[in-house]
Design an enzyme around this catalytic site. Sequence first.
Site, mmCIF file in Angstrom:
data_model
loop_
_atom_site.group_PDB
_atom_site.id
_atom_site.type_symbol
_atom_site.label_atom_id
_atom_site.label_comp_id
_atom_site.label_asym_id
_atom_site.label_seq_id
_atom_site.Cartn_x
_atom_site.Cartn_y
_atom_site.Cartn_z
ATOM 1 N N PRO A 77 72.425 31.917 40.290
ATOM 2 C CA PRO A 77 70.984 31.773 40.499
ATOM 3 C C PRO A 77 70.474 30.375 40.131
ATOM 4 O O PRO A 77 69.352 30.015 40.490
ATOM 5 C CB PRO A 77 70.361 32.832 39.579
ATOM 6 N N GLU A 104 77.718 37.412 32.182
ATOM 7 C CA GLU A 104 76.684 36.383 31.998
ATOM 8 C C GLU A 104 76.972 35.142 32.829
ATOM 9 O O GLU A 104 76.113 34.278 32.977
ATOM 10 C CB GLU A 104 76.558 35.995 30.521
ATOM 11 N N ARG A 142 79.275 32.866 61.711
ATOM 12 C CA ARG A 142 78.637 32.985 63.029
ATOM 13 C C ARG A 142 78.342 31.618 63.658
ATOM 14 O O ARG A 142 78.027 31.532 64.841
ATOM 15 C CB ARG A 142 77.372 33.855 62.965
ATOM 16 N N ASP A 157 70.413 29.204 68.381
ATOM 17 C CA ASP A 157 70.206 28.068 67.484
ATOM 18 C C ASP A 157 68.879 27.348 67.668
ATOM 19 O O ASP A 157 68.429 26.674 66.759
ATOM 20 C CB ASP A 157 71.364 27.074 67.612
#
Length: 251
Positions: A77, A104, A142, A157
Amino acid sequence: MFQLFFQQGIIGRAVTKQQIDVSVFNIRDFATDKHRVTDDRPYGGGSGMVMKPEPLAGAIRSAKSISPDSKTVLLTPQGRTFDQAAARSYADCEGLILVCGRYEGIDERIDHRFVDDEVSIGDYVLMGGELAAMVIMESVARLIPGVLGAEDSAEKDTFSGNFVEHAHYTRPYVFEGDAVPDILLSGNHGKIDEWRLEMSLIRTFLKRPDLLKGKQLSIQEIDILKKWCADIKNIIKAQSSRDTGPLSGCQ
Ligand code: 4HQ
């Protein structure tokens, strides 16, 4: 977790056709003690566990020996938020080693010595990096030429990452009293493309105005917004006779 992901659908087909090459490294296989421990208590105390450095180093080195020019990416994160531009740049990489932590997180010295890039898939907390790694793999795969069917690849796209897409409809023509816009049945592909661009722009303005900020629009796109602007002005003008409120005279 990864086995089904690599076998199913378009990813599965890409693996079979060797358009992408995937391997999973279980860090427990690289544990250095007889109990094959991969976590330990944090120095300095506190709750939770930290991933030990030796098994991670072994797993990353093993992946590097198979794909030496890969970029090593840690899912965390703390990382830069992953987006379509990041997916495009990863698709140009020789390979990716996606490091998935649990608990953690990983010992900081692994981050320093082995990790090229820290990436987050969004501001929320997962229990491990595995699902985040699958998100990265799916969005990057992809973009590899040939992975999507020919019908899909080129067209998608133009909008992806830039605009919200236009609305999509399929049969039946009327669903629970709600009909498909007639323009889509007109067979006039010029008009249909125009309508789709208009809907894409206006839906972006309504749903994701942040995507339009600082974006260079084409002449055609600006004309579409001007047309909507003029329509709204005319609606306001028609009200002007009884408009004495605080916004009267508003441009
Ligand atoms: N994690 N984007 C790894 C995440 C996450 C995210 C939580 C990853 C805990 C140890 N990863 N650990 N958001 O929430 O990538």
